[in-house]
Design a protein around this motif. Sequence first.
Motif, PDB file in Angstrom:
ATOM      1  N   ILE A  20       0.880  -1.242  -0.167  1.00 41.12           N
ATOM      2  CA  ILE A  20       0.028  -0.114  -0.033  1.00 41.12           C
ATOM      3  C   ILE A  20       1.047   1.261   0.007  1.00 41.12           C
ATOM      4  O   ILE A  20       1.473   1.521   0.970  1.00 41.12           O
ATOM      5  CB  ILE A  20      -0.915  -0.004   1.220  1.00 41.12           C
ATOM      6  N   GLN A  21       1.122   1.815  -1.209  1.00 38.55           N
ATOM      7  CA  GLN A  21       1.937   3.040  -1.390  1.00 38.55           C
ATOM      8  C   GLN A  21       1.593   4.301  -0.428  1.00 38.55           C
ATOM      9  O   GLN A  21       2.496   4.816   0.200  1.00 38.55           O
ATOM     10  CB  GLN A  21       1.873   3.348  -2.897  1.00 38.55           C
ATOM     11  N   GLU A  22       0.195   4.473  -0.145  1.00 33.70           N
ATOM     12  CA  GLU A  22      -0.180   5.510   0.691  1.00 33.70           C
ATOM     13  C   GLU A  22       0.510   5.514   2.028  1.00 33.70           C
ATOM     14  O   GLU A  22       0.730   6.741   2.653  1.00 33.70           O
ATOM     15  CB  GLU A  22      -1.748   5.770   0.555  1.00 33.70           C
ATOM     16  N   VAL A  23       0.778   4.504   2.521  1.00 33.67           N
ATOM     17  CA  VAL A  23       1.065   4.217   3.929  1.00 33.67           C
ATOM     18  C   VAL A  23       2.496   3.703   4.058  1.00 33.67           C
ATOM     19  O   VAL A  23       2.689   3.122   5.010  1.00 33.67           O
ATOM     20  CB  VAL A  23       0.181   3.687   4.855  1.00 33.67           C
ATOM     21  N   ASP A  24       3.046   3.486   2.709  1.00 26.38           N
ATOM     22  CA  ASP A  24       4.392   2.676   2.519  1.00 26.38           C
ATOM     23  C   ASP A  24       4.128   1.523   3.272  1.00 26.38           C
ATOM     24  O   ASP A  24       5.283   1.290   4.361  1.00 26.38           O
ATOM     25  CB  ASP A  24       5.493   3.661   3.112  1.00 26.38           C
ATOM     26  N   SER A  25       3.488   0.616   3.283  1.00 25.75           N
ATOM     27  CA  SER A  25       3.312  -0.536   3.913  1.00 25.75           C
ATOM     28  C   SER A  25       3.000  -1.875   3.327  1.00 25.75           C
ATOM     29  O   SER A  25       2.457  -1.816   2.212  1.00 25.75           O
ATOM     30  CB  SER A  25       2.326  -0.521   5.043  1.00 25.75           C
ATOM     31  N   ASP A  26       3.613  -3.090   3.667  1.00 23.11           N
ATOM     32  CA  ASP A  26       3.327  -4.047   3.231  1.00 23.11           C
ATOM     33  C   ASP A  26       2.122  -4.901   3.859  1.00 23.11           C
ATOM     34  O   ASP A  26       2.063  -5.061   5.245  1.00 23.11           O
ATOM     35  CB  ASP A  26       4.457  -5.373   3.189  1.00 23.11           C
ATOM     36  N   ALA A  27       1.007  -5.084   3.274  1.00 20.44           N
ATOM     37  CA  ALA A  27      -0.122  -5.475   3.895  1.00 20.44           C
ATOM     38  C   ALA A  27      -0.569  -7.153   3.697  1.00 20.44           C
ATOM     39  O   ALA A  27      -0.436  -7.472   2.379  1.00 20.44           O
ATOM     40  CB  ALA A  27      -1.374  -4.722   3.119  1.00 20.44           C
ATOM     41  N   TYR A  28      -0.530  -7.922   4.589  1.00 22.77           N
ATOM     42  CA  TYR A  28      -0.866  -9.114   4.857  1.00 22.77           C
ATOM     43  C   TYR A  28      -2.161  -9.529   5.141  1.00 22.77           C
ATOM     44  O   TYR A  28      -2.500  -9.312   6.428  1.00 22.77           O
ATOM     45  CB  TYR A  28       0.370  -9.908   5.424  1.00 22.77           C
ATOM     46  N   LEU A  29      -2.776 -10.088   4.507  1.00 25.28           N
ATOM     47  CA  LEU A  29      -4.334 -10.668   5.039  1.00 25.28           C
ATOM     48  C   LEU A  29      -3.870 -12.056   5.585  1.00 25.28           C
ATOM     49  O   LEU A  29      -3.633 -12.831   4.629  1.00 25.28           O
ATOM     50  CB  LEU A  29      -5.525 -10.671   3.945  1.00 25.28           C
ATOM     51  N   MET A  30      -4.415 -12.272   6.545  1.00 24.86           N
ATOM     52  CA  MET A  30      -4.301 -13.833   7.137  1.00 24.86           C
ATOM     53  C   MET A  30      -5.654 -14.550   7.696  1.00 24.86           C
ATOM     54  O   MET A  30      -6.439 -13.681   8.409  1.00 24.86           O
ATOM     55  CB  MET A  30      -3.061 -13.953   8.314  1.00 24.86           C
ATOM     56  N   GLN A  31      -5.657 -15.929   7.790  1.00 22.55           N
ATOM     57  CA  GLN A  31      -6.650 -16.332   8.273  1.00 22.55           C
ATOM     58  C   GLN A  31      -6.090 -17.335   9.364  1.00 22.55           C
ATOM     59  O   GLN A  31      -5.127 -18.301   8.926  1.00 22.55           O
ATOM     60  CB  GLN A  31      -7.484 -17.249   7.413  1.00 22.55           C
TER      61      GLN A  31
END
Length: 300
Positions: A20-31
Motif C-alpha cells: 500500500i503505497q499511501e502508507v508505505d506498508s506491506d499488507a498481509y491478510l491472514m486467517q
Amino acid sequence: MKFNNGDIIHGFRVTNLSHIQEVDSDAYLMQHERSGARLLYLANNDDNKVFFISFRTTPDNSKGTPHIMEHSTLCGSRKFPLKEPFVELAKGSLNTFLNAITWPDKTMYPIASRNDKDFHNLMDVYLDAVFYPDCLKNPQILMQEGWHYELDNVDAPLTYNGVVYNEMKGALSSPEAIMEDKAMEELFPDTTYGVESGGDPEVIPTLSFREFSEFHRRFYHPSNSYIYLYGDMDIDETLKFIDQEYLSHFDARNVYSAVKTQSPLPKRKIVEAPFGISENESLEKKTIHALYIALNDHIT
C-alpha cells in the motif's frame, strides 16, 4: 515481502498480500486455520506499534448489551483479576493509545505503544479480557457497569444506577441525539442500526445476566473477530504469542452476525419526538427540524 501467499506462520495462513503505497506498508491478510480468526498486518518502519481486536456485534434491541459488554470485559479476567485493569493500564502503561469503542455494528479494543514490552503486555491484557472476562461469572460486574437498583435510605425512592446507564442518560439528553436516534429507528427498523447499541436508559434495566452472558458466548469468538497489527514489530513472535496463548484454544464455528440490508426502504413520513427543557424555559423557538434520507447500496 516477508511472507508469500499460502505461507502458514504459527497457525495463520497468508490469504492475500500487497503493498500500500499511501502508507508505505506491506499488507498481509491472514486467517487463523484452527479458530477462524482473521488478521490484517501492515508491516512498515513505524515504531508506534498498533494492535486491536474487534468483533461484529449486531444487537436486535436497545438494552445496550454491546456497550455494557465493552465496559465489563475490562473489569478483570483470568490472568488479570483486578477490579479495573483498564484504569491501571491508563495510569502505568507507556501506551500512546488505549481505549475500547462500541459502534452500532462492532466493538473494538485498540491499543498502541512504542515500547516492545509494553506493547506485548497491553496485547495480552486485552486478549485475555475479551476471551476470558470475569464478568461471565460475576453478576456484580453487570450491576456495576450496566444497571442496578439503588436505595439511599428506607424512605427514599428506589432508583436505577450504573456506569453505562448514567453515561447514556447524558449521551441521549441532547435534542440532536434524540433526533438522530429516532431517525435511525425509523429509517432502518429491521437492522441493527434501528436500535441503540449504546443502550436506551428506558430499556437498559431489562437486561438480564443470562442474556448478557449469552451475548458474549455468541459474538466474542475468534471466528467473529478481526485482528489488526501495524508497525515495526517482531511479527513472528507476535503471531506465535496470539496463536499459542489464545487462538489455538478455540475451534472455528459459524457465528451469525451479518448486518442486514433494510428492504424495502421506508416510505416518506413525518416523525415527531419530544425532548426535555428546564422548568423555567419558554417553549418558543425550541422546535428543531431535520431531513434524513436513506439510500440503498446501488444508487450512484
